[in-house]
Design an enzyme around this catalytic site. Structure first.
Site, PDB file in Angstrom:
ATOM      1  N   ASN A  50       0.807  -1.225   0.000  1.00  0.00           N
ATOM      2  CA  ASN A  50       0.000   0.000   0.000  1.00  0.00           C
ATOM      3  C   ASN A  50       0.838   1.273   0.000  1.00  0.00           C
ATOM      4  OD1 ASN A  50      -2.476   1.758   0.870  1.00  0.00           O
ATOM      5  ND2 ASN A  50      -0.957   2.065   2.472  1.00  0.00           N
ATOM      6  N   SER A  72      -3.949   2.453  -8.686  1.00  0.00           N
ATOM      7  CA  SER A  72      -4.729   3.695  -8.661  1.00  0.00           C
ATOM      8  C   SER A  72      -5.502   3.878  -9.961  1.00  0.00           C
ATOM      9  CB  SER A  72      -3.789   4.896  -8.495  1.00  0.00           C
ATOM     10  OG  SER A  72      -4.497   6.104  -8.567  1.00  0.00           O
ATOM     11  N   TYR A 128       3.579   9.425 -11.165  1.00  0.00           N
ATOM     12  CA  TYR A 128       2.590   8.656 -10.394  1.00  0.00           C
ATOM     13  C   TYR A 128       1.820   7.698 -11.316  1.00  0.00           C
ATOM     14  CZ  TYR A 128      -1.231   7.644  -7.152  1.00  0.00           C
ATOM     15  OH  TYR A 128      -2.137   7.000  -6.339  1.00  0.00           O
TER      16      TYR A 128
END
Ligand code: NAP
Length: 248
Positions: free
Chosen positions: A89, A141, A155
């Site tokens: 995580n 994500s 990201y």
């Protein structure tokens, strides 16, 4: 209880989604090892969950440091005698327009968000192979599934990489009884997302099918499912947990 006496490592458990996952796993009966670069956070959470220290341990661990991760996992094995579940995580975001992003900015995010899950997964395999069973859950994500306004390319690339890592590991480790899946959360207010403006955060929710805002609990519930024997014919999936922002 879906995770009764299962031993679970949650990285980045000190706050946000990791904390939510840890709390839910505890309610479901898991024995927990809380890994975070910020030791005081996981130490406090461990005490809050289980003041006896019997069911929860806190470990200072930087997911990019292979020696630290191996050492942490060996402490978990010494205390609990096995490792059943790993939730990768821990993650960061560092958003800038690409023209202004240095190679260091790019590499920093890739290092934590992608190399981290690689290092932790690699390190846990031998423990899971011993018992011919294990569950790895990677927190990717929505940003890795589709470009999002204001999200840095570092990201998005790291999270798209996590999805590829998940699918390949699932194929490689399936014969050993090790399941590997990823969860792609939509926007959830945490310290990581608080760094974005309210307008950018709102823009991520455009097109959401349901009215409800996302909460750490929503991701935690999905992580419980993918860590339990209720998902024993599911591996290599990318589970969107986003209230219907993206349906693929
Ligand atoms: P958060 O609130 O910032 O919590 C992340 C935790 O991980 C922090 O305690 C952080 O410490 C720790 N951490 C950072 N680098 C680490 C490292 N190298 N080793 C170990 N721990 C480290 O973030 P979050 O919003 O809960 O996000 C959790 C995960 O969900 C991340 O992978 C994120 O990308 C993903 N995600 C979040 C959302 C969202 O909307 N919140 C949506 C999709 C995906 P520091 O505070 O010191 O960095």
């Amino acid at each position: 209880m879906l995770l009764k006496d299962c031993v679970a490592i949650v990285t980045g458990a000190g706050k946000g989604l990791g904390q939510g996952i840890a709390e839910e796993f505890f309610k479901e009966g898991a024995l927990l090892a809380l890994f975070d670069i910020q030791y005081d956070l996981v130490e406090n959470l461990a005490k809050k969950l289980d003041s006896s220290g019997e069911r929860v341990m806190a470990i200072k661990a930087d997911v990019t440091d292979e020696m630290m991760i191996k050492d942490g996992m060996s402490k978990v094995f010494d205390k609990f005698g096995k490792i059943d579940i790993l939730v990768n995580n821990a993650g960061i975001s560092l958003h800038k327009p690409t023209k202004e992003m240095s190679v260091e900015d790019f590499n920093k995010v890739i290092n934590i968000n992608l190399n981290g899950p690689f290092i932790c997964s690699k390190s846990v395999i031998s423990y899971m192979e011993k018992q011919k069973r294990g569950k790895i859950v990677n927190i990717a994500s929505l940003g890795g599934r589709t470009g999002r306004p204001g999200v840095g390319v570092n990201y998005a690339a790291s999270k798209a990489g996590v999805i590829g890592l998940t699918q390949t590991l699932a194929r490689e480790l399936g014969p050993s009884g090790i399941y590997v899946n990823s969860i792609c959360p939509g926007p959830i207010l945490t310290e990581q997302t608080k760094q974005y403006s309210a307008d950018v955060f709102a823009s991520w929710n455009v097109g959401r099918a349901v009215k409800k805002d996302g909460l750490p609990q929503d991701v935690a519930d999905a992580a419980v499912f993918l860590s339990s024997n209720k998902s024993d014919w599911i591996t290599g999936v990318t589970l969107d947990v986003n209230g219907g922002i993206l349906m693929k």
